[in-house]
Motif scaffolding. Structure first.
Motif, PDB file in Angstrom:
ATOM      1  N   LEU B  22       0.833  -1.210   0.000  1.00 24.88           N
ATOM      2  CA  LEU B  22       0.000   0.000   0.000  1.00 24.88           C
ATOM      3  C   LEU B  22       0.864   1.256   0.000  1.00 24.88           C
ATOM      4  O   LEU B  22       0.571   2.218  -0.711  1.00 24.88           O
ATOM      5  CB  LEU B  22      -0.926  -0.008   1.214  1.00 24.88           C
ATOM      6  N   VAL B  23       1.939   1.226   0.796  1.00 23.76           N
ATOM      7  CA  VAL B  23       2.835   2.393   0.822  1.00 23.76           C
ATOM      8  C   VAL B  23       3.452   2.590  -0.554  1.00 23.76           C
ATOM      9  O   VAL B  23       3.515   3.711  -1.076  1.00 23.76           O
ATOM     10  CB  VAL B  23       3.922   2.205   1.894  1.00 23.76           C
ATOM     11  N   SER B  24       3.864   1.485  -1.194  1.00 25.05           N
ATOM     12  CA  SER B  24       4.508   1.653  -2.496  1.00 25.05           C
ATOM     13  C   SER B  24       3.498   2.084  -3.542  1.00 25.05           C
ATOM     14  O   SER B  24       3.873   2.758  -4.504  1.00 25.05           O
ATOM     15  CB  SER B  24       5.230   0.379  -2.918  1.00 25.05           C
ATOM     16  N   VAL B  25       2.221   1.719  -3.365  1.00 28.37           N
ATOM     17  CA  VAL B  25       1.216   2.235  -4.294  1.00 28.37           C
ATOM     18  C   VAL B  25       1.169   3.761  -4.201  1.00 28.37           C
ATOM     19  O   VAL B  25       1.163   4.455  -5.216  1.00 28.37           O
ATOM     20  CB  VAL B  25      -0.174   1.613  -3.996  1.00 28.37           C
ATOM     21  N   ALA B  26       1.184   4.274  -2.963  1.00 31.13           N
ATOM     22  CA  ALA B  26       1.160   5.730  -2.790  1.00 31.13           C
ATOM     23  C   ALA B  26       2.395   6.364  -3.430  1.00 31.13           C
ATOM     24  O   ALA B  26       2.301   7.394  -4.104  1.00 31.13           O
ATOM     25  CB  ALA B  26       1.087   6.078  -1.306  1.00 31.13           C
ATOM     26  N   MET B  27       3.569   5.733  -3.230  1.00 29.69           N
ATOM     27  CA  MET B  27       4.789   6.301  -3.792  1.00 29.69           C
ATOM     28  C   MET B  27       4.783   6.224  -5.316  1.00 29.69           C
ATOM     29  O   MET B  27       5.303   7.098  -6.010  1.00 29.69           O
ATOM     30  CB  MET B  27       6.023   5.577  -3.262  1.00 29.69           C
ATOM     31  N   VAL B  39       8.868  14.240 -18.630  1.00 34.43           N
ATOM     32  CA  VAL B  39       8.800  14.076 -20.078  1.00 34.43           C
ATOM     33  C   VAL B  39       8.275  15.350 -20.720  1.00 34.43           C
ATOM     34  O   VAL B  39       8.718  15.751 -21.797  1.00 34.43           O
ATOM     35  CB  VAL B  39       7.914  12.861 -20.433  1.00 34.43           C
ATOM     36  N   GLN B  40       7.341  16.016 -20.039  1.00 35.65           N
ATOM     37  CA  GLN B  40       6.752  17.230 -20.606  1.00 35.65           C
ATOM     38  C   GLN B  40       7.486  18.492 -20.158  1.00 35.65           C
ATOM     39  O   GLN B  40       6.944  19.591 -20.292  1.00 35.65           O
ATOM     40  CB  GLN B  40       5.282  17.310 -20.214  1.00 35.65           C
ATOM     41  N   LYS B  41       8.682  18.357 -19.578  1.00 42.64           N
ATOM     42  CA  LYS B  41       9.492  19.489 -19.123  1.00 42.64           C
ATOM     43  C   LYS B  41       8.753  20.320 -18.079  1.00 42.64           C
ATOM     44  O   LYS B  41       8.729  21.555 -18.119  1.00 42.64           O
ATOM     45  CB  LYS B  41       9.916  20.385 -20.291  1.00 42.64           C
ATOM     46  N   ARG B  42       8.050  19.636 -17.172  1.00 41.02           N
ATOM     47  CA  ARG B  42       7.437  20.320 -16.050  1.00 41.02           C
ATOM     48  C   ARG B  42       8.134  19.833 -14.787  1.00 41.02           C
ATOM     49  O   ARG B  42       9.014  18.978 -14.836  1.00 41.02           O
ATOM     50  CB  ARG B  42       5.941  19.975 -15.957  1.00 41.02           C
ATOM     51  N   GLN B  43       7.718  20.371 -13.630  1.00 39.58           N
ATOM     52  CA  GLN B  43       8.310  19.929 -12.369  1.00 39.58           C
ATOM     53  C   GLN B  43       7.540  18.779 -11.738  1.00 39.58           C
ATOM     54  O   GLN B  43       8.109  17.929 -11.082  1.00 39.58           O
ATOM     55  CB  GLN B  43       8.373  21.100 -11.384  1.00 39.58           C
ATOM     56  N   GLY B  44       6.224  18.772 -11.919  1.00 35.66           N
ATOM     57  CA  GLY B  44       5.419  17.764 -11.253  1.00 35.66           C
ATOM     58  C   GLY B  44       5.231  18.106  -9.800  1.00 35.66           C
ATOM     59  O   GLY B  44       5.606  19.198  -9.358  1.00 35.66           O
ATOM     60  N   PRO B  45       4.644  17.197  -8.995  1.00 35.67           N
ATOM     61  CA  PRO B  45       4.434  17.505  -7.582  1.00 35.67           C
ATOM     62  C   PRO B  45       5.761  17.604  -6.846  1.00 35.67           C
ATOM     63  O   PRO B  45       6.480  16.619  -6.727  1.00 35.67           O
ATOM     64  CB  PRO B  45       3.597  16.319  -7.082  1.00 35.67           C
ATOM     65  N   ASN B  46       6.131  18.797  -6.369  1.00 31.24           N
ATOM     66  CA  ASN B  46       7.436  18.961  -5.721  1.00 31.24           C
ATOM     67  C   ASN B  46       7.348  19.840  -4.479  1.00 31.24           C
ATOM     68  O   ASN B  46       8.347  20.316  -3.982  1.00 31.24           O
ATOM     69  CB  ASN B  46       8.451  19.550  -6.700  1.00 31.24           C
ATOM     70  N   VAL B  47       6.138  20.062  -3.961  1.00 30.19           N
ATOM     71  CA  VAL B  47       5.988  21.006  -2.866  1.00 30.19           C
ATOM     72  C   VAL B  47       5.905  20.310  -1.506  1.00 30.19           C
ATOM     73  O   VAL B  47       6.582  20.670  -0.566  1.00 30.19           O
ATOM     74  CB  VAL B  47       4.740  21.904  -3.091  1.00 30.19           C
ATOM     75  N   VAL B  48       5.054  19.269  -1.444  1.00 30.26           N
ATOM     76  CA  VAL B  48       4.809  18.631  -0.146  1.00 30.26           C
ATOM     77  C   VAL B  48       5.961  17.679   0.170  1.00 30.26           C
ATOM     78  O   VAL B  48       6.151  16.672  -0.504  1.00 30.26           O
ATOM     79  CB  VAL B  48       3.475  17.850  -0.167  1.00 30.26           C
ATOM     80  N   GLY B  49       6.727  17.984   1.209  1.00 32.08           N
ATOM     81  CA  GLY B  49       7.823  17.109   1.592  1.00 32.08           C
ATOM     82  C   GLY B  49       9.000  17.234   0.634  1.00 32.08           C
ATOM     83  O   GLY B  49       8.932  17.973  -0.351  1.00 32.08           O
ATOM     84  N   SER B  56       1.305  12.160  -2.174  1.00 32.28           N
ATOM     85  CA  SER B  56       0.244  11.160  -2.157  1.00 32.28           C
ATOM     86  C   SER B  56      -0.435  11.113  -0.797  1.00 32.28           C
ATOM     87  O   SER B  56      -1.649  10.928  -0.718  1.00 32.28           O
ATOM     88  CB  SER B  56       0.815   9.787  -2.489  1.00 32.28           C
ATOM     89  N   LEU B  57       0.370  11.288   0.276  1.00 35.18           N
ATOM     90  CA  LEU B  57      -0.223  11.298   1.613  1.00 35.18           C
ATOM     91  C   LEU B  57      -1.182  12.474   1.753  1.00 35.18           C
ATOM     92  O   LEU B  57      -2.291  12.326   2.290  1.00 35.18           O
ATOM     93  CB  LEU B  57       0.862  11.389   2.681  1.00 35.18           C
ATOM     94  N   ALA B  58      -0.758  13.633   1.244  1.00 38.69           N
ATOM     95  CA  ALA B  58      -1.630  14.809   1.310  1.00 38.69           C
ATOM     96  C   ALA B  58      -2.915  14.549   0.543  1.00 38.69           C
ATOM     97  O   ALA B  58      -4.020  14.870   1.010  1.00 38.69           O
ATOM     98  CB  ALA B  58      -0.904  16.018   0.749  1.00 38.69           C
ATOM     99  N   ASP B  59      -2.771  13.932  -0.640  1.00 39.52           N
ATOM    100  CA  ASP B  59      -3.961  13.627  -1.444  1.00 39.52           C
ATOM    101  C   ASP B  59      -4.883  12.686  -0.694  1.00 39.52           C
ATOM    102  O   ASP B  59      -6.102  12.884  -0.662  1.00 39.52           O
ATOM    103  CB  ASP B  59      -3.544  12.978  -2.768  1.00 39.52           C
ATOM    104  N   ALA B  60      -4.282  11.651  -0.082  1.00 39.96           N
ATOM    105  CA  ALA B  60      -5.090  10.664   0.646  1.00 39.96           C
ATOM    106  C   ALA B  60      -5.853  11.342   1.771  1.00 39.96           C
ATOM    107  O   ALA B  60      -7.045  11.084   1.972  1.00 39.96           O
ATOM    108  CB  ALA B  60      -4.204   9.559   1.193  1.00 39.96           C
ATOM    109  N   LEU B  61      -5.161  12.250   2.470  1.00 41.13           N
ATOM    110  CA  LEU B  61      -5.804  12.970   3.570  1.00 41.13           C
ATOM    111  C   LEU B  61      -6.990  13.766   3.051  1.00 41.13           C
ATOM    112  O   LEU B  61      -8.070  13.785   3.652  1.00 41.13           O
ATOM    113  CB  LEU B  61      -4.775  13.912   4.212  1.00 41.13           C
ATOM    114  N   LYS B  62      -6.807  14.390   1.909  1.00 39.70           N
ATOM    115  CA  LYS B  62      -7.882  15.177   1.314  1.00 39.70           C
ATOM    116  C   LYS B  62      -9.077  14.272   0.998  1.00 39.70           C
ATOM    117  O   LYS B  62     -10.218  14.596   1.313  1.00 39.70           O
ATOM    118  CB  LYS B  62      -7.384  15.845   0.033  1.00 39.70           C
ATOM    119  N   TYR B  63      -8.804  13.101   0.414  1.00 41.15           N
ATOM    120  CA  TYR B  63      -9.901  12.198   0.049  1.00 41.15           C
ATOM    121  C   TYR B  63     -10.653  11.716   1.281  1.00 41.15           C
ATOM    122  O   TYR B  63     -11.866  11.575   1.270  1.00 41.15           O
ATOM    123  CB  TYR B  63      -9.369  10.991  -0.728  1.00 41.15           C
ATOM    124  N   ILE B  64      -9.882  11.444   2.349  1.00 35.10           N
ATOM    125  CA  ILE B  64     -10.529  10.918   3.553  1.00 35.10           C
ATOM    126  C   ILE B  64     -11.521  11.926   4.116  1.00 35.10           C
ATOM    127  O   ILE B  64     -12.607  11.572   4.562  1.00 35.10           O
ATOM    128  CB  ILE B  64      -9.465  10.541   4.611  1.00 35.10           C
TER     129      ILE B  64
END
Lengths: 210, 332
Positions: B22-27, B39-49, B56-64
């Motif tokens: 489950l942890v590796s699914v989040a990662m 690939v698209q020359k963007r940064q991607g998620p780079n803010v949390v942690g 992914s943890l932040a996203d999960a918290l939001k969903y919960i």
């Protein structure tokens, strides 16, 4: 042994109850879901008697393929409309005698098989001899299917193939006026036949496709 | 008492397997978005942690904390059951994955059939969710996915037969050990390619993500889902992707075995090699998502039935003839 019994009775009760629910539930889609539950619990029973290959094949073929297509068809049908026709109780009386005859036949067959098992066990000795060999279930199945019963096996495969081809031939219809994509045509298209460079004179324009 | 201790041991083992999965699914969700971004020359998620690792943890918290909305005209039992089915099926398959010769939860004789059966049941979560939502877009998505997953399962099954011809056993550990001298990716390379593409279709990944094609179907079968139920669909989907990667690693890339059978490499535990191989395959999955446009539906069906199925069937005949002619068939 107790755990074994608990599991056996759980799976068999689920199997029987869901088999009854397949016919009893009013919603066709629910029936199919109960059928799936039935298949799964039966494959669990197969695994419990050590026939792990049969159990897995049951899961793959019936649950993974057949029941998906069942669901597919049932969901596409207009269920609400059928409810009125089928459950109104007017036409159903015609089907009851046929259903009774078929179910009696199946019942007699089951009695014959179980009775034979009970009172003439020597008929089934050939089956027992397989399970005593210390190789895995899959190996023993393969060894008997591809040696002693190779012709029967091949013929049954052929029958399935013929049935499949027959079903396709019966339902196939050639529709006219359908534009089909031809990949060879697309790939082999050259620039010369696709593009034409014209000198356009002012105030005259170009006429295409004349 | 004896039963209880056995049950506790098994529960401990299961937790020891499932929590890392489950942890590796989040990662892996984070990795997917990162690769896609690079690939698209963007940064991607780079803010949390650090490096955005905790995204992914932040996203999960939001969903919960979001509200679960159940449509009033939906079939409630099946609607709630659908994400649970998806998630459960994605997780139970990990029981047979061997992480080394001894580290496997259930070393059953028909391991590969079990994997195949579970992956073929995965379609039910999607069909149930799509049908129970009682809405047009989810229903169309569900029907698309049913047709698509059944079609591509056929070719995956035939590819598995190819591998089994070379192994002579349905046990996953036997399959890994049979690749001691040569990974099956070398002699069966075309099959590996077809397996990879079929795995993309089987897990509804781009370019075959027609069941949830956002341009046409809003979000396909998950349109009506929200909150934790949506997150469960999501987790199940990614767990399925990881599972397909693991299956590819075991069938073609030598599973838990080290790439070269030399001293320093053999010291590394098998689990690490398997994880590295799964990661390699997953990065390929992510790259495909970033660089390939979505297929049209009739092209998808054509590819499955008219290209992959005949090709893999012909390859079965070739493999069998080769093994038979050179007397290489595995016999126990």
């Amino acid at each position: 042994m107790i755990a074994h019994a608990i599991f056996f009775y759980t799976f068999s009760i689920i199997a029987v109850v869901s088999a009854i629910m397949v016919t009893a539930s009013k919603n066709t889609v629910h029936s199919v879901f109960f059928l799936i539950l039935d298949f799964i619990s039966i494959s669990c029973l197969f695994i419990m008697i050590g026939a792990e290959f049969l159990g897995m094949i049951m899961l793959i073929v019936y649950v993974g393929a057949v029941a998906v297509l069942f669901l597919f068809v049932v969901m596409m049908l207009n269920v609400a409309q059928q409810k009125n026709q089928w459950f109104a109780g007017q036409q159903s009386s015609k089907h009851i005698p046929v259903g009774l005859i078929i179910s009696t036949l199946i019942f007699v067959e089951v009695i014959i098989v179980i009775g034979g098992w009970k009172y003439k066990p020597e008929i089934f000795d050939i089956n027992n001899s397989i399970s005593q060999v210390s190789i895995s279930n899959t190996h023993s199945l393969g060894q008997i299917l591809y040696t002693d019963y190779i012709h029967v096996f091949q013929i049954s495969g052929m029958i399935l193939l013929v049935a499949m081809v027959g079903a396709i031939v019966l339902t196939f219809r050639q529709r006219s006026g359908v534009k089909r994509q031809s990949y060879i045509k697309q790939i082999s298209r050259e620039r010369a036949e696709g593009v034409e460079v014209l000198e356009v004179q002012s105030n005259k324009g170009v006429k295409l496709d004349d | 008492m004896e039963y209880l201790s056995i049950v506790f041991q098994e529960v401990y083992k299961i937790l020891f397997l499932l929590v890392p999965v489950l942890v590796s699914v989040a990662m892996i969700v984070w990795l997917d978005r990162r690769v896609w971004a690079f690939v698209q020359k963007r940064q991607g998620p780079n803010v949390v942690g650090p490096f955005g690792l905790l995204q992914s943890l932040a996203d999960a918290l939001k969903y919960i904390f979001k509200e679960i909305i159940i449509p009033s005209s939906s079939n409630k039992v099946i609607f709630i059951l659908a994400p649970i089915v998806t998630m459960t099926l994605a997780l139970i398959a990990w029981a047979v994955i061997p992480f080394s010769a001894t580290q496997v939860l259930a070393d059953i004789n028909v391991g590969i059939l079990y994997l195949f059966a579970v992956s073929s049941l995965g379609v039910y979560g999607i069909i149930m969710g799509g049908w129970a939502s009682n809405s047009k877009y989810p229903f169309l998505g569900a029907i698309r996915s049913a047709a698509q997953m059944v079609s591509y399962e056929v070719s995956i099954g035939v590819i598995i037969i190819n591998v089994l011809l070379c192994v002579g056993s349905l046990n996953l550990n036997d399959i890994v050990i049979a690749q001691q001298n040569m990974w099956f990716v070398i002699p069966l390379f075309p099959m590996f390619v077809i397996f990879f593409i079929s795995a993309l279709a089987e897990t509804n990944r781009p370019p075959f993500d027609l069941p949830e094609a956002e341009a046409e179907l809003v979000a396909g079968y998950q349109t009506e889902y929200s909150g934790m139920m949506y997150a469960m669909f999501w987790l199940g989907e990614y767990a399925n992707i990881l599972l397909m990667c693991a299956m590819g690693a075991i069938l073609f890339l030598g599973g838990w075995m080290s790439p070269i059978d030399v001293y320093p490499f053999t010291l590394v535990p098998g689990a690490i090699w398997l994880i590295l191989k799964i990661l390699l395959l997953f990065i390929l999955f992510a790259l495909v998502k970033a660089i390939v446009p979505r297929y049209r539906y009739d092209q998808l069906m054509r590819l499955g039935w008219k290209v992959f199925l005949p090709l893999s069937l012909i390859w079965v005949v070739l493999t069998a003839s080769y093994l038979f002619y050179f007397n290489l068939l595995p016999v126990n």
